[in-house]
Write an enzyme that holds these catalytic residues in place. Structure first.
Site, PDB file in Angstrom:
ATOM      1  N   HIS A  15       0.850  -1.177   0.000  1.00 59.85           N
ATOM      2  CA  HIS A  15       0.000   0.000   0.000  1.00 59.85           C
ATOM      3  C   HIS A  15       0.888   1.231   0.000  1.00 59.85           C
ATOM      4  O   HIS A  15       2.001   1.203   0.507  1.00 59.85           O
ATOM      5  CB  HIS A  15      -0.908   0.013   1.235  1.00 59.85           C
ATOM      6  CG  HIS A  15      -1.768  -1.203   1.316  1.00 59.85           C
ATOM      7  ND1 HIS A  15      -2.875  -1.376   0.522  1.00 59.85           N
ATOM      8  CD2 HIS A  15      -1.671  -2.321   2.058  1.00 59.85           C
ATOM      9  CE1 HIS A  15      -3.432  -2.540   0.797  1.00 59.85           C
ATOM     10  NE2 HIS A  15      -2.718  -3.151   1.722  1.00 59.85           N
ATOM     11  N   ALA A  16       0.408   2.302  -0.570  1.00 62.95           N
ATOM     12  CA  ALA A  16       1.065   3.608  -0.589  1.00 62.95           C
ATOM     13  C   ALA A  16       2.547   3.545  -0.944  1.00 62.95           C
ATOM     14  O   ALA A  16       2.907   3.176  -2.048  1.00 62.95           O
ATOM     15  CB  ALA A  16       0.828   4.331   0.728  1.00 62.95           C
TER      16      ALA A  16
END
Length: 88
Positions: A15-16
């Site tokens: 994620h991210a």
């Protein structure tokens, strides 16, 4: 066709920041690479949206696949990257 199975090493999963780091590395590879999580179809490893939709979490195993002359080396590099904490 070369494949590598690797466990996600980032505590936040893909994620991210960890996903962005991985996608950037995959986009610099000299050949197309796909990434898949069990039960989901593979996506292009150089696609931020595709990688994020996998929902791969910490410790999940993903399969990297590539075909071509440098496939083994490219997959080894990307697998090593995924196995590390990328959110530090």
């Amino acid at each position: 066709m070369a494949q590598r199975v690797v466990s996600i090493g980032s505590r936040s999963g893909l994620h991210a920041r960890p996903a962005a780091t991985f996608v950037q590395a995959a986009s610099q590879a000299p050949l197309p690479v796909t990434i898949a999580v069990n039960g989901k179809p593979p996506v292009a490893a150089d696609s931020m949206l595709g990688v994020m939709t996998l929902g791969a979490g910490y410790g999940d195993q993903v399969t990297l696949t590539a075909e071509g002359e440098q496939a083994e080396a490219v997959l080894e590099e990307l697998a090593t990257l995924l196995s590390k904490e990328l959110d530090a």
